[in-house]
Design an enzyme around this catalytic site. Structure first.
Site, PDB file in Angstrom:
ATOM      1  N   LYS A  75       0.860  -1.185   0.000  1.00 35.61           N
ATOM      2  CA  LYS A  75       0.000   0.000   0.000  1.00 35.61           C
ATOM      3  C   LYS A  75       0.897   1.235   0.000  1.00 35.61           C
ATOM      4  O   LYS A  75       1.938   1.254   0.668  1.00 35.61           O
ATOM      5  CB  LYS A  75      -0.882  -0.034   1.250  1.00 35.61           C
ATOM      6  CG  LYS A  75      -1.930   1.062   1.340  1.00 35.61           C
ATOM      7  CD  LYS A  75      -2.784   0.862   2.598  1.00 35.61           C
ATOM      8  CE  LYS A  75      -3.890   1.892   2.735  1.00 35.61           C
ATOM      9  NZ  LYS A  75      -4.759   1.632   3.900  1.00 35.61           N
ATOM     10  N   SER A 150      -9.642   1.667   2.840  1.00 40.29           N
ATOM     11  CA  SER A 150      -8.754   2.405   1.984  1.00 40.29           C
ATOM     12  C   SER A 150      -7.711   1.555   1.254  1.00 40.29           C
ATOM     13  O   SER A 150      -7.137   2.013   0.264  1.00 40.29           O
ATOM     14  CB  SER A 150      -8.021   3.468   2.811  1.00 40.29           C
ATOM     15  OG  SER A 150      -7.252   2.865   3.824  1.00 40.29           O
ATOM     16  N   SER A 174      -9.811  -0.795   7.079  1.00 42.40           N
ATOM     17  CA  SER A 174      -9.291  -0.585   5.725  1.00 42.40           C
ATOM     18  C   SER A 174      -8.611  -1.767   5.053  1.00 42.40           C
ATOM     19  O   SER A 174      -8.270  -1.680   3.868  1.00 42.40           O
ATOM     20  CB  SER A 174      -8.319   0.593   5.712  1.00 42.40           C
ATOM     21  OG  SER A 174      -9.029   1.786   5.565  1.00 42.40           O
TER      22      SER A 174
HETATM   23  N1  GLN Z   1     -12.859   4.038   6.239  1.00 43.44           N
HETATM   24  C1  GLN Z   1     -12.332   4.420   7.515  1.00 43.44           C
HETATM   25  C2  GLN Z   1     -11.960   5.879   7.499  1.00 43.44           C
HETATM   26  O1  GLN Z   1     -12.158   6.503   6.494  1.00 43.44           O
HETATM   27  C3  GLN Z   1     -11.173   3.557   7.874  1.00 43.44           C
HETATM   28  C4  GLN Z   1      -9.938   3.945   7.194  1.00 43.44           C
HETATM   29  C5  GLN Z   1      -8.795   3.046   7.572  1.00 43.44           C
HETATM   30  O2  GLN Z   1      -8.971   2.018   8.200  1.00 43.44           O
HETATM   31  N2  GLN Z   1      -7.616   3.488   7.216  1.00 43.44           N
HETATM   32  O3  GLN Z   1     -11.500   6.418   8.469  1.00 43.44           O
END
Ligand code: GLN
Length: 473
Positions: A75, A150, A174
């Site tokens: 990532k 994400s 994410s």
């Molecule tokens: N979707 C969640 C957020 O926007 C989690 C993001 C993540 O786990 N990095 O905060």
């Protein structure tokens, strides 16, 4: 594409060369990347060179580990020395890190071949990759739908067979949510199980690096390679890393489990609810004991997360000011330079988080929001620990819905935040959790989630191995 485990076995038996594995991966990228946009940076030349070096080591008769010559993706919020790392933000568009994240370095040292840097929502804030400053990734199962986020690019790369495995990161779901949307296995380790050194910080009390793999056994292998103490991260646990592969081989037939009703409430698609019930019944038939457990505070988890995560993000992101990283805007004075660089460098969701976070931490609101959210976090953890006195693991859906269409949730930030309602409790409580593909009745992947007590990834993986087998029947 075959799993990491089988590819490694073929390499070891001399039935394949690393150069071939990398070529296959790059062919797959050439076929599908234009549609799917899994990567922000591709490294075909260095990957080919690394593969050749691995093959030479093997020919020379060196004793090689399982990862030697295996292509993988990171990532793009994991630092890779000398390789552009953007966090999918314009503010880091040309950033070349001077060092690698500990997890990346551990894979490097094992001879794994980095194929590229995977797309994500800007600074890992989002659930669909639609907030990437460089355009979204697409779901390989149905490219009209999001891959989740994400860590969307990482999940796409694995699901589309572009590499053997990938690393992602979690702050609130994410890794597990995109794994569920794309039909692969995603692990979020306990807080502290994997070093965060070199992971671009979002919310430091929640952030954790996780794995995306084709099956549970591969998850055990990758987690085993990256877990463990690290002098560069004080929050990395010194507890010894158990043999995760052995746990997977043992399986979870002797375990007990609970399906908390709070995770099957309204908002969870009937098809997903039915799949969890089908698999729970099958586990019982296989001899696992099921007990009722209740987790009443679950309903407040999302609210607490969207106070704590933005609060920490507003502080962590203050370092991106146009002085040390990224483009610096033209300005008359310093303050204006900060304002313009940040104004131009950050996308809309990141700005929303910074505003939210600054607000909840401001004098007068700190007690009402931030402190309350921290209290809720303690209660949630206590409630989980009490449940784990009753059962070994919890089985729930990973997400309330299957992969949604592009644009479906971008107009309404709250609808987007709901995608994480079932994953976020484990982040707040610091528990390990995994998403394993279930059987889909409507053609889109469904994720089954296992949560286990803190630092019991062994137990989680044992349960997940059995779940994977039972769900496939
Ligand atoms: N979707 C969640 C957020 O926007 C989690 C993001 C993540 O786990 N990095 O905060």
């Amino acid at each position: 594409m075959e799993s990491l485990y089988t590819a490694a076995a073929r390499l070891a038996r001399g039935e394949a060369r690393a150069e071939e594995l990398v070529s296959e991966a790059l062919d797959r990228v050439a076929e599908r990347e234009e549609d799917l946009h899994a990567f922000l940076t591709l490294l075909p030349e260095s990957a080919r060179d690394d593969a050749k070096a691995s093959d030479r080591r093997r020919t020379a008769g060196q004793a090689l580990g399982l990862f030697d010559g295996i292509p993988w993706a990171a990532k793009d919020n994991l630092l890779t020395e000398g390789v552009r790392t953007t966090a999918a933000s314009k503010i880091l568009g040309d950033y070349l890190p001077p060092y690698s994240a500990t997890a990346v370095r551990r894979l490097d040292e094992r001879g794994a071949v980095l194929l590229g840097k995977a797309n994500l929502d800007e600074f890992a804030m989002g659930s669909s990759t639609e907030y990437s400053a460089f355009g979204p990734s697409r779901n390989p199962v149905d490219p009209t739908r999001v891959p989740g986020g994400s860590s969307g690019g990482s999940a796409v790369a694995v699901a589309a067979g572009m590499c053997q495995f990938a690393l992602g990161s979690e702050t609130g779901g994410s890794v597990r949510q995109p794994a569920a949307f794309c039909g692969v296995v995603g692990v979020k380790p306990s807080y502290g199980r994997v070093s965060r050194y070199g992971l671009i910080a979002f919310a430091s009390s929640l952030d954790q690096i996780g794995t995306l793999t084709r099956d549970v056994r591969d998850a055990a292998l990758v987690l085993g390679a990256i877990a463990g103490e690290d002098p560069m991260d004080q929050t990395a646990s010194t507890v010894a890393v158990p043999d995760y592969l052995a746990a997977v081989e043992e399986g979870g037939r002797a375990l007990s489990f609970g399906v908390p009703a709070e995770y099957l409430r309204e908002g969870v698609a009937p098809e997903i609810r039915a799949e969890v019930e089908r698999v729970a019944a099958a586990l019982e038939r296989d001899g696992l004991r099921r007990r009722d457990v209740s987790l009443a505070h679950t309903q407040y988890a999302l609210d607490a997360y969207y106070i704590i995560a933005p609060a920490e993000a507003s502080s962590n992101l203050s370092r991106f000011d146009g002085m040390r990283y990224g483009p610096r805007a033209e300005a008359q004075d310093l303050l204006e330079a900060y304002r313009r660089s940040r104004g131009q460098g950050f996308g809309p969701e990141v700005k929303r988080r910074i505003l939210l976070g600054t607000y909840v931490l401001s004098a007068g609101y700190y007690d009402t929001y931030y402190l309350q959210a921290q209290r809720l976090r303690t209660l949630l953890r206590q409630e989980f620990l009490a449940a784990f006195e009753q059962v070994d693991f919890l089985l729930t859906p990973t997400t309330p819905t299957t992969a949604f269409r592009f644009g479906e949730n971008t107009a309404d930030p709250l609808a987007m935040y709901m995608a994480d309602a079932l994953t976020i409790p484990a982040n707040l409580a610091g528990l390990p959790a995994i998403s394993v593909p279930g059987r889909s009745s409507q053609g889109l992947p469904v994720g089954l989630q296992v949560m286990a007590p803190p630092m019991r990834e062994d137990l989680m993986l044992a349960a997940a191995a059995t779940l994977e087998e039972v769900a496939a029947r």
